[in-house]
Design a protein around this motif. Structure first.
Motif, PDB file in Angstrom:
ATOM      1  N   SER A 199       0.830  -1.206   0.000  1.00  0.00           N
ATOM      2  CA  SER A 199       0.000   0.000   0.000  1.00  0.00           C
ATOM      3  C   SER A 199       0.866   1.258   0.000  1.00  0.00           C
ATOM      4  O   SER A 199       0.482   2.293  -0.535  1.00  0.00           O
ATOM      5  CB  SER A 199      -0.922   0.006   1.225  1.00  0.00           C
ATOM      6  OG  SER A 199      -0.160  -0.093   2.414  1.00  0.00           O
TER       7      SER A 199
ATOM      8  N   LEU B 135      -3.230  -5.747  -8.254  1.00  0.00           N
ATOM      9  CA  LEU B 135      -4.498  -5.687  -8.988  1.00  0.00           C
ATOM     10  C   LEU B 135      -5.514  -4.774  -8.327  1.00  0.00           C
ATOM     11  O   LEU B 135      -6.230  -4.033  -9.008  1.00  0.00           O
ATOM     12  CB  LEU B 135      -5.094  -7.093  -9.128  1.00  0.00           C
ATOM     13  CG  LEU B 135      -4.454  -8.000 -10.180  1.00  0.00           C
ATOM     14  CD1 LEU B 135      -5.143  -9.351 -10.190  1.00  0.00           C
ATOM     15  CD2 LEU B 135      -4.529  -7.365 -11.565  1.00  0.00           C
ATOM     16  N   THR B 136      -5.613  -4.821  -7.012  1.00  0.00           N
ATOM     17  CA  THR B 136      -6.672  -4.066  -6.311  1.00  0.00           C
ATOM     18  C   THR B 136      -6.090  -3.118  -5.271  1.00  0.00           C
ATOM     19  O   THR B 136      -6.697  -2.888  -4.229  1.00  0.00           O
ATOM     20  CB  THR B 136      -7.654  -5.032  -5.636  1.00  0.00           C
ATOM     21  OG1 THR B 136      -6.939  -5.864  -4.707  1.00  0.00           O
ATOM     22  CG2 THR B 136      -8.356  -5.902  -6.659  1.00  0.00           C
ATOM     23  N   ARG B 137      -4.895  -2.610  -5.534  1.00  0.00           N
ATOM     24  CA  ARG B 137      -4.268  -1.688  -4.595  1.00  0.00           C
ATOM     25  C   ARG B 137      -5.217  -0.540  -4.259  1.00  0.00           C
ATOM     26  O   ARG B 137      -5.898  -0.039  -5.146  1.00  0.00           O
ATOM     27  CB  ARG B 137      -2.980  -1.135  -5.229  1.00  0.00           C
ATOM     28  CG  ARG B 137      -2.143  -0.279  -4.309  1.00  0.00           C
ATOM     29  CD  ARG B 137      -0.940   0.271  -5.039  1.00  0.00           C
ATOM     30  NE  ARG B 137       0.029  -0.777  -5.354  1.00  0.00           N
ATOM     31  CZ  ARG B 137       1.177  -0.551  -6.026  1.00  0.00           C
ATOM     32  NH1 ARG B 137       1.436   0.668  -6.483  1.00  0.00           N
ATOM     33  NH2 ARG B 137       2.007  -1.530  -6.258  1.00  0.00           N
TER      34      ARG B 137
ATOM     35  N   THR C 201      -6.040  -2.351  -1.436  1.00  0.00           N
ATOM     36  CA  THR C 201      -6.408  -3.604  -0.774  1.00  0.00           C
ATOM     37  C   THR C 201      -5.728  -4.772  -1.479  1.00  0.00           C
ATOM     38  O   THR C 201      -5.183  -4.631  -2.571  1.00  0.00           O
ATOM     39  CB  THR C 201      -7.929  -3.806  -0.792  1.00  0.00           C
ATOM     40  OG1 THR C 201      -8.365  -3.833  -2.161  1.00  0.00           O
ATOM     41  CG2 THR C 201      -8.633  -2.683  -0.050  1.00  0.00           C
ATOM     42  N   ASP C 202      -5.766  -5.951  -0.831  1.00  0.00           N
ATOM     43  CA  ASP C 202      -5.103  -7.134  -1.378  1.00  0.00           C
ATOM     44  C   ASP C 202      -6.118  -8.181  -1.807  1.00  0.00           C
ATOM     45  O   ASP C 202      -7.157  -8.359  -1.162  1.00  0.00           O
ATOM     46  CB  ASP C 202      -4.184  -7.776  -0.332  1.00  0.00           C
ATOM     47  CG  ASP C 202      -3.001  -6.892   0.015  1.00  0.00           C
ATOM     48  OD1 ASP C 202      -2.821  -5.864  -0.663  1.00  0.00           O
ATOM     49  OD2 ASP C 202      -2.262  -7.247   0.958  1.00  0.00           O
ATOM     50  N   VAL C 203      -5.810  -8.893  -2.898  1.00  0.00           N
ATOM     51  CA  VAL C 203      -6.490 -10.145  -3.222  1.00  0.00           C
ATOM     52  C   VAL C 203      -5.641 -11.259  -2.624  1.00  0.00           C
ATOM     53  O   VAL C 203      -4.446 -11.369  -2.926  1.00  0.00           O
ATOM     54  CB  VAL C 203      -6.620 -10.340  -4.750  1.00  0.00           C
ATOM     55  CG1 VAL C 203      -7.216 -11.705  -5.066  1.00  0.00           C
ATOM     56  CG2 VAL C 203      -7.476  -9.234  -5.351  1.00  0.00           C
TER      57      VAL C 203
ATOM     58  N   GLY D 122      -1.768 -10.202  -6.498  1.00  0.00           N
ATOM     59  CA  GLY D 122      -2.914  -9.870  -5.655  1.00  0.00           C
ATOM     60  C   GLY D 122      -2.803  -8.490  -5.027  1.00  0.00           C
ATOM     61  O   GLY D 122      -3.815  -7.818  -4.813  1.00  0.00           O
ATOM     62  N   ARG D 123      -1.589  -8.054  -4.743  1.00  0.00           N
ATOM     63  CA  ARG D 123      -1.408  -6.722  -4.160  1.00  0.00           C
ATOM     64  C   ARG D 123      -1.589  -5.620  -5.205  1.00  0.00           C
ATOM     65  O   ARG D 123      -2.134  -4.554  -4.906  1.00  0.00           O
ATOM     66  CB  ARG D 123      -0.004  -6.588  -3.567  1.00  0.00           C
ATOM     67  CG  ARG D 123       0.247  -7.454  -2.360  1.00  0.00           C
ATOM     68  CD  ARG D 123       1.546  -7.024  -1.714  1.00  0.00           C
ATOM     69  NE  ARG D 123       2.312  -8.171  -1.264  1.00  0.00           N
ATOM     70  CZ  ARG D 123       3.508  -8.079  -0.703  1.00  0.00           C
ATOM     71  NH1 ARG D 123       4.067  -6.908  -0.545  1.00  0.00           N
ATOM     72  NH2 ARG D 123       4.154  -9.169  -0.309  1.00  0.00           N
TER      73      ARG D 123
END
Length: 344
Positions: free
Chosen positions: A41, A312-314, A316-318, A309-310
């Protein structure tokens, strides 16, 4: 003389390729490990990451971020090695190219037992989870073997795979049944159930390190026996291999590695399926070489999945278990469509 030269000529290129891939993979693993610490983040430049690693007493926001991410990276490496090792062992001892801890129910058995202990007994630490997880993995393994052995012809790779799918689905349903009435357990452990590295702490990892070591040592001991088993039980016995002892050792190592990883990171699937196949494509059917390469490929896959995962939706984490499922499910479908499921 000509035959010897021919064999050497076919063997050496693959050996050289394996060595080159191992060295390149080690370099890639180091790069991914550094990226795992740097990306989050709050991104930290690699120069600052290296500076903090070289100066444990460094202070500041960047230093604090680095210290929080190091356990996550370490757990990714340990879990990747453990799951890849367990998958290699299970494919070797069952001569089943579709075997891995998640598909044959070991992860599901450990997850169900751990979640049940959380909901009923109130266990809350991985050092407590792991023994319950091992019991769950053992029971699941026995259930898969019993179902796969039904019928006059006994166990076969396809029957074991189908039995594993049935047991894994049943355990998943039971896990959901335990969780649904317990809102407190769902809210506290929903990310653990998916499978992830975000809860990594050295205070949780260090007490379980001996179990990782024991599992890997047992796995190394089993490797010569797995090469013999690949030729069939009768021929393996003829060559002096203790077939039953090798299988028991491989099952035991798989249970230890799977249960320990599940206790720390949740039930992460498909790593043990994909990684040994990738190694086999490069180094052939020798399980010593497959195992060696898998020890590097496993952490690479897990750290890369965690990074995806970090990003793709930074911010937040997948969770990593979702990413490995997205990668592994198509691979499973391709492997399941292969005709020669009876052989590796």
């Amino acid at each position: 003389m000509h035959a010897h030269t021919s064999r050497s000529g076919t063997k050496n290129p693959r050996t050289r390729l394996g060595v080159i891939c191992f060295v390149v993979s080690l370099v890639l693993l180091v790069v991914l490990a550094l990226c795992s610490i740097a990306i989050g983040s709050r991104p930290v430049p690699l120069s600052e990451v290296i500076a903090v690693l070289g100066d444990p007493g460094a202070s500041g926001v960047a230093a604090e971020a680095v210290r929080l991410r190091i356990p996550r990276m370490v757990l990714g490496v340990l879990a990747g090695m453990a799951l890849a090792s367990a998958g290699t062992l299970m494919q070797g001892m069952t001569r089943n190219p579709l075997a891995d801890p998640s598909i044959l129910g070991l992860n599901g058995g450990a997850a169900f037992a751990i979640v049940l202990s959380m909901a009923t007994v109130g266990l809350s630490a991985p050092i407590q989870y792991v023994w319950v997880g091992m019991l769950g993995s053992c029971i699941a393994a026995l259930g898969v073997w019993a179902l796969g052995s039904l019928g006059a012809k006994g166990p076969s790779p396809l029957k074991m795979t189908l039995a594993g799918a049935v047991v894994a689905a049943m355990l998943s349903s039971l896990t959901s049944a335990v969780l649904l009435p317990r809102i407190d357990v769902i809210s506290s452990f929903r990310f653990w159930q998916v499978g992830g590295l975000s809860g990594a702490r050295f205070s949780l990892i260090v007490p379980l390190l001996p179990l990782f070591v024991i599992g890997e040592v047992m796995a190394v001991w089993c490797l010569p026996g797995l090469n013999a088993l690949a030729m069939g039980d009768d021929l393996a016995r003829g060559l002096g291999s203790r077939v039953r002892l090798v299988r028991m050792g491989a099952w035991g190592a798989s249970v230890i590695l799977s249960a320990t990883t599940t206790a720390l990171a949740g039930p992460i699937g498909f790593v043990g399926l994909v990684v040994p196949h990738a190694a086999r494509l490069i180094v052939g059917s020798n399980y010593k070489r497959i195992f060696t390469l898998s020890l590097v490929f496993g952490p690479i896959l897990l750290l890369a999945s965690d990074l995806i995962g970090r990003v793709l939706t930074r911010p937040t984490d997948v969770e990593v278990g979702i990413v490995t499922a997205l990668i592994g499910a198509p691979c499973f479908i391709v492997l399941a469509r292969r005709r020669n499921l009876q052989q590796i």
